[in-house]
Design a protein around this motif. Sequence first.
Motif, short mmCIF file in Angstrom:
data_model
loop_
_atom_site.label_atom_id
_atom_site.label_comp_id
_atom_site.label_asym_id
_atom_site.label_seq_id
_atom_site.Cartn_x
_atom_site.Cartn_y
_atom_site.Cartn_z
N MET A 54 -0.81 -6.29 12.83
CA MET A 54 -1.52 -5.06 13.23
C MET A 54 -0.55 -4.07 13.88
O MET A 54 -0.61 -2.87 13.62
CB MET A 54 -2.67 -5.40 14.19
N TYR A 97 -5.03 1.11 8.88
CA TYR A 97 -5.76 0.08 8.13
C TYR A 97 -5.95 0.53 6.68
O TYR A 97 -5.78 -0.26 5.74
CB TYR A 97 -7.10 -0.27 8.80
N HIS A 101 -4.53 -1.55 3.32
CA HIS A 101 -5.36 -1.99 2.20
C HIS A 101 -5.01 -1.24 0.91
O HIS A 101 -5.00 -1.82 -0.17
CB HIS A 101 -6.85 -1.83 2.56
N LEU A 104 -2.10 -2.76 -1.07
CA LEU A 104 -2.26 -4.12 -1.61
C LEU A 104 -2.07 -4.14 -3.14
O LEU A 104 -2.35 -3.14 -3.81
CB LEU A 104 -3.65 -4.67 -1.27
N THR A 127 -2.80 -11.96 5.28
CA THR A 127 -2.58 -11.39 6.61
C THR A 127 -2.80 -9.88 6.59
O THR A 127 -3.37 -9.31 7.53
CB THR A 127 -1.15 -11.73 7.11
N ILE A 129 -4.79 -8.18 4.56
CA ILE A 129 -6.23 -7.91 4.46
C ILE A 129 -6.87 -8.04 5.85
O ILE A 129 -7.60 -7.16 6.31
CB ILE A 129 -6.89 -8.88 3.46
N LEU A 130 -6.56 -9.16 6.53
CA LEU A 130 -7.17 -9.40 7.85
C LEU A 130 -6.68 -8.41 8.91
O LEU A 130 -7.47 -7.97 9.76
CB LEU A 130 -6.89 -10.84 8.30
N ASP A 133 -8.59 -5.26 8.39
CA ASP A 133 -9.96 -5.46 8.87
C ASP A 133 -10.03 -5.35 10.39
O ASP A 133 -10.91 -4.68 10.95
CB ASP A 133 -10.48 -6.84 8.45
N ALA A 134 -9.11 -6.03 11.06
CA ALA A 134 -9.15 -6.06 12.53
C ALA A 134 -8.74 -4.72 13.12
O ALA A 134 -9.20 -4.36 14.22
CB ALA A 134 -8.23 -7.17 13.04
N GLN A 136 -9.58 -1.82 11.84
CA GLN A 136 -10.78 -1.00 11.81
C GLN A 136 -11.69 -1.35 12.99
O GLN A 136 -12.19 -0.48 13.70
CB GLN A 136 -11.55 -1.16 10.49
N THR A 137 -11.89 -2.65 13.21
CA THR A 137 -12.74 -3.09 14.33
C THR A 137 -12.21 -2.54 15.65
O THR A 137 -12.96 -2.02 16.49
CB THR A 137 -12.78 -4.63 14.42
N PHE A 140 -13.00 1.11 16.47
CA PHE A 140 -14.35 1.33 17.02
C PHE A 140 -14.44 0.82 18.45
O PHE A 140 -15.08 1.43 19.31
CB PHE A 140 -15.40 0.66 16.13
N SER A 166 -15.10 7.89 7.83
CA SER A 166 -14.22 6.85 7.30
C SER A 166 -14.90 5.88 6.33
O SER A 166 -14.22 5.10 5.68
CB SER A 166 -13.60 6.06 8.46
N GLY A 167 -16.22 5.94 6.21
CA GLY A 167 -16.94 4.96 5.39
C GLY A 167 -17.14 5.39 3.95
O GLY A 167 -16.34 6.14 3.38
N VAL A 172 -13.27 5.92 2.50
CA VAL A 172 -13.34 4.80 1.54
C VAL A 172 -14.00 5.25 0.23
O VAL A 172 -13.56 4.87 -0.85
CB VAL A 172 -14.08 3.58 2.16
N GLN B 136 -18.13 -2.86 6.82
CA GLN B 136 -17.83 -2.94 8.25
C GLN B 136 -18.13 -1.59 8.92
O GLN B 136 -18.78 -1.53 9.97
CB GLN B 136 -16.37 -3.34 8.51
N THR B 137 -17.67 -0.50 8.31
CA THR B 137 -17.92 0.82 8.89
C THR B 137 -19.42 1.06 9.05
O THR B 137 -19.88 1.55 10.09
CB THR B 137 -17.36 1.93 7.96
N VAL B 172 -12.27 -12.36 12.85
CA VAL B 172 -11.06 -12.17 12.04
C VAL B 172 -9.92 -13.02 12.60
O VAL B 172 -9.14 -13.62 11.84
CB VAL B 172 -10.67 -10.68 11.95
#
Lengths: 312, 312
Positions: A54, A97, A101, A104, A127, A129-130, A133-134, A136-137, A140, A166-167, A172, B136-137, B172
Amino acid sequence: MSMTNPTHPSINRASENGALLKQDMGARARVIEHTIDTLLPPTTGGDARLIEAMRYATLGGGKRLRGYLAIVTASLFGVPESQSARVAASVEMLHAYSLVHDDLPAMDDDDMRRGQPSTHRKFDEATAILAGDALQTKAFEILAASQTHADANVRIDLISAFAEASGAAGMVGGQMIDMEGEGRALPLAEVRHLHALKTGCLIRYSAESGAILGQASPDLRRRLRSYGANIGAAFQIADDVLDATATAEELGKTAGKDEASGKSTFVALLGIEGARAEALRVTEEAIADLEPFGAQADRLRDLAYYVIERKN
Amino acid sequence: MSMTNPTHPSINRASENGALLKQDMGARARVIEHTIDTLLPPTTGGDARLIEAMRYATLGGGKRLRGYLAIVTASLFGVPESQSARVAASVEMLHAYSLVHDDLPAMDDDDMRRGQPSTHRKFDEATAILAGDALQTKAFEILAASQTHADANVRIDLISAFAEASGAAGMVGGQMIDMEGEGRALPLAEVRHLHALKTGCLIRYSAESGAILGQASPDLRRRLRSYGANIGAAFQIADDVLDATATAEELGKTAGKDEASGKSTFVALLGIEGARAEALRVTEEAIADLEPFGAQADRLRDLAYYVIERKN
């Protein structure tokens, strides 16, 4: 993409202020870097490798355009940098993030990012991908914390605008349209729409976030939102022009990639001169959005020209 | 994993109430399904395929354990189902995103999920990555909306707890530890820690979310949080026992997968009977957590036994 023009004084003024702007961007980028470093400290436990990935994806690079917009628009309303730098860090994490992605193998399959191995090349795909993901979390989570603003309503406002940008109806969604449009000639309106979503929404949110943090009037918030949308459009058009005209050395990445991949770009649709004119047009719309802020917003005016004059 | 026991009246009671519980879970699952369908309607524009993939990943399946916990714990405090069903939908979307990314070739490489092609098999890898990202978003967006609770502080509380449970220090992070531990014998404490993160945190949050929505006292909130953590642990141990004892037909997926892949499981560490005893122990801790709620929490007691008695 130089636009210095003896008949256009505002453009010359922008060029003259370019050095000062770059200095300010550099200083704020260091603040953002430090804030990310503090919010995402290295660990030694079971999550060490995830946190390391990250950090690799977010630290040490980039112009921090989005974070800079968040800090400078917030300063118009006297918001302390301790707050706006958190918003800046969170939007840069979200941006990071999306790049992780995007790079990839199943997506753009890019081995390099800013002259360094992309995250899945430096670590591994799972790693990456995760870590995305983390990140983005985490973005927030940062907005929700009381340090971002004492008023929970302001934080909620930030989170709602951020999620929207962002969604699926924002970044995305734009990435999806971009992928589906590959190898197909898109009309100008669709190319505009695609980029308004893919890169525009998050840049627009970044400019708007200052107004949210500053609890600005609906009109001033709408102004900064529109400014951000226009800056975002100018940014993407300038990117297309750079891809078609700059050398790989100037860009720090492969040049001419768009034409080679048959992508529908502003240059393909309008030609290089036509794309430059379009970039200048939306830049001037961005400048017009700033009218009520007077001289206070000069830095944002300089930034508007910087976006289309930059060399990489 | 039947635990019917003539010397243990509370277990017999649970078995007798099993049919009623399943009926209630089915009814709430339909509410959750409908809520997700409403929050994520199909579209016809450029985002149609992305939304279709998001719907494919979240609709039409599963026991909805997490969503059920959110609704039932909220009902202890008289929270209207219109609010708790939104929290349930958001936690199920987050759970779905984690499964979509977990199934990717670079991760667990699973072609099937609940007897259907996994999202990247039904669509493609890039779409699955983006659909997971956007889910997730969306989960955060739903929590931030005023319909979830009138008080912005409550929504912020939900978002903070949700981010903590699902990010690098939660779900995660657990996935990462799981991946890194593959093919390596982990000691019991590490297996416990891994599952507390990977599946436990989100189940714990689901039970806690009712207390947050209901603005419960710190003690009752702590009770439900602990209940959720214990249920989460019981769920994972029961999963390991099922994998070792059930047939593929009963499971709806490949059985004996854990042993074949050399995974460190509770069964590998404790044996089947030892794992069953451990599941019963944490289930009884979960029951003890519910003490202050009296008969009102009987449904949650039934659920605790259901988690270790289920056949799939």
